[in-house]
Structures are given as structure tokens and as C-alpha cells.
Design an enzyme around this catalytic site. Structure first.
Site, mmCIF file in Angstrom:
data_model
loop_
_atom_site.group_PDB
_atom_site.id
_atom_site.type_symbol
_atom_site.label_atom_id
_atom_site.label_comp_id
_atom_site.label_asym_id
_atom_site.label_seq_id
_atom_site.Cartn_x
_atom_site.Cartn_y
_atom_site.Cartn_z
ATOM 1 N N GLU A 77 -7.987 58.117 -50.408
ATOM 2 C CA GLU A 77 -7.905 59.576 -50.363
ATOM 3 C C GLU A 77 -9.277 60.225 -50.243
ATOM 4 O O GLU A 77 -9.399 61.383 -49.829
ATOM 5 C CB GLU A 77 -7.167 60.106 -51.607
ATOM 6 C CG GLU A 77 -7.960 60.140 -52.892
ATOM 7 C CD GLU A 77 -8.038 58.812 -53.633
ATOM 8 O OE1 GLU A 77 -8.417 58.818 -54.815
ATOM 9 O OE2 GLU A 77 -7.723 57.762 -53.022
ATOM 10 N N CYS B 168 -7.065 52.603 -57.876
ATOM 11 C CA CYS B 168 -8.078 52.462 -58.923
ATOM 12 C C CYS B 168 -7.396 52.368 -60.293
ATOM 13 O O CYS B 168 -6.791 51.354 -60.605
ATOM 14 C CB CYS B 168 -9.075 53.620 -58.846
ATOM 15 S SG CYS B 168 -10.633 53.305 -59.705
ATOM 16 N N HIS C 24 -10.796 54.019 -52.946
ATOM 17 C CA HIS C 24 -10.075 55.277 -52.829
ATOM 18 C C HIS C 24 -9.860 55.684 -51.365
ATOM 19 O O HIS C 24 -10.758 56.260 -50.745
ATOM 20 C CB HIS C 24 -10.845 56.386 -53.540
ATOM 21 C CG HIS C 24 -10.880 56.252 -55.023
ATOM 22 N ND1 HIS C 24 -9.956 56.839 -55.851
ATOM 23 C CD2 HIS C 24 -11.733 55.585 -55.844
ATOM 24 C CE1 HIS C 24 -10.223 56.556 -57.108
ATOM 25 N NE2 HIS C 24 -11.308 55.783 -57.136
#
Length: 227
Positions: free
Chosen positions: A205, A86, A203
Site C-alpha cells: 500500500e 506486516c 507494504h
């Protein structure tokens, strides 16, 4: 596997990515402040998501000139893998480690929602645990994720197999409707020619635990460990 996560004023996803790295690799990453001059010896450097310096000037533009980035660029050019997620993707483009820019979303609105990505390349250190053409469910949260580059650069990325992720629908169809932010050619993530530097807007994660709705992002970190 030793990893370092770079933190800038306004970064807000450093703990998310640090938690996943610690769980997958068994080693907690070092958190490195942007004002430091050197990154510790690392097998991976991560530029996490957030709003570095409040996204003033352009997203990632000020962060690209932080003291730590001189060493990040030097280590990247020396062969250390770098992952930009990002805002980290935006910073990689601002430093010139990756081509192109990230513009305002086509909707001119901040987007926070699930997205589906088609894995276009498994020939990077980040995607070895995926299958070619696999569809991965991840999460996006950005206002400036609209990837733009000139036609020659786009053709080069395509021809060299450096488009790593592309926005698609849950069935894997790459369509205008599945494009989360208006990015050219539905591009969600690209790599450098070596496959050791990856920038992506969604994302992984935040898609690494079942309680969050998807574990598809975990494979990216498992790929790094395997590599």
C-alpha cells in the site's frame, strides 16, 4: 468489491491501505474495530500494519485474541480472502491461519527502507497481475520481520508453491545480502494452500503511488479486483 480493514489499538496503516483499495476498486472499505464481533459481508478482509497492542508479549499475539478475530478466522476458513500486511502477517501466524512465526530482525534493529521482492507465485488471488519472476520494489518498516519455521514446514511451503514473495536485489538475485531481516530462505510473503490468504512483511500500500517512489505494490490490489 467490498472490503473490510480491521483496526486494533496501535494499528497505523489502515488509512494507507483504505486509500489504495478505494482508488483501485472504486469502493471505500469499511473500517472495523477489533472489539466488534462480526465483519460485514466482504470480498476481502485486510489486517493492516502497525503495532497492535504495542507488540507486547509477541507481535500480533494479543490481537489474535481480539473478539473480531474469531469471525475473521471463520470467514477465512469459509473462503473469504484475507490479506495480512506486516503486523497483519504476524497476526495471521499467531491465529494459525498461516504457519511459522515472525522473529526479531537479525540485526536486532528496526528497518525502514525500500526492498525488492521476487514474485515466486502468480497462482494466488493477490498476484495474478504480476509475471512469474518479476521484481517488485516495495517498502518495509518492521522490527520483527524475520520469518521462521521448521525445515519440514519450509519444505512444504516450497513444494506447494506457497512462497509468494522472496527478498532479492534489484536484478532479481536472491542473495543473503538482499535479505532485509534474516528471514529463512529470504521469505517475504507466504500463502495458505488455497491462495486466498496472504501474509507479507513489506507494504504494497506504500508502493502504489508514483510520488512514493514505486507503483509496484498497486498490482497486488489490481490482482484482487481482477480475481
Amino acid at each position: 468489491m467490498k472490503s473490510s480493514v480491521i483496526v486494533f489499538p496501535g494499528t497505523n496503516r489502515e488509512r494507507d491501505v483504505a486509500d489504495v483499495l478505494a482508488e483501485v476498486t472504486g469502493t471505500a472499505p469499511r473500517i472495523v474495530w477489533h472489539g466488534d464481533s462480526e465483519v460485514p459481508q466482504s470480498d476481502l478482509i485486510v489486517l493492516p500494519g502497525g503495532f497492535s497492542f504495542g507488540d507486547y508479549l509477541r507481535c500480533g499475539a494479543m490481537a489474535a485474541h481480539s473478539p473480531i478475530m474469531r469471525d475473521v478466522v471463520a470467514k477465512a476458513k469459509a473462503g473469504v480472502p484475507v490479506l495480512g500486511i506486516c503486523n497483519g502477517f504476524q497476526i495471521l501466524c499467531e491465529t494459525g491461519l498461516l504457519p511459522g512465526v515472525l522473529q526479531r530482525n537479525a540485526s536486532l534493529k528496526f528497518i525502514c527502507k525500500d526492498v525488492w521482492l521476487k514474485v515466486e507465485s502468480t497462482r494466488t488471488r493477490f498476484t495474478g497481475c504480476y509475471n512469474q519472476g518479476e521484481v517488485a520494489q516495495m517498502i518495509c518498516a518492521h522490527g520483527d520481520g524475520n520469518y521462521f519455521a521448521d525445515v519440514a514446514t519450509l519444505d512444504s511451503l516450497e513444494g506447494e508453491g506457497r512462497v509468494v514473495f522472496r527478498y532479492c536485489d534489484p536484478a532479481g538475485n536472491v542473495t543473503p545480502e538482499a535479505n532485509a531481516n534474516g528471514a529463512q530462505r529470504n521469505i517475504a510473503g507466504i500463502a495458505d494452500p488455497t491462495g486466498r490468504i496472504l501474509g507479507m512483511m513489506p507494504h504494497p500500500e506504500n508502493a502504489a503511488e508514483a510520488m512514493l517512489g514505486s507503483v509496484d505494490g498497486r498490482k497486488l490490489f489490481e490482482s484482487l479486483l481482477a480475481a
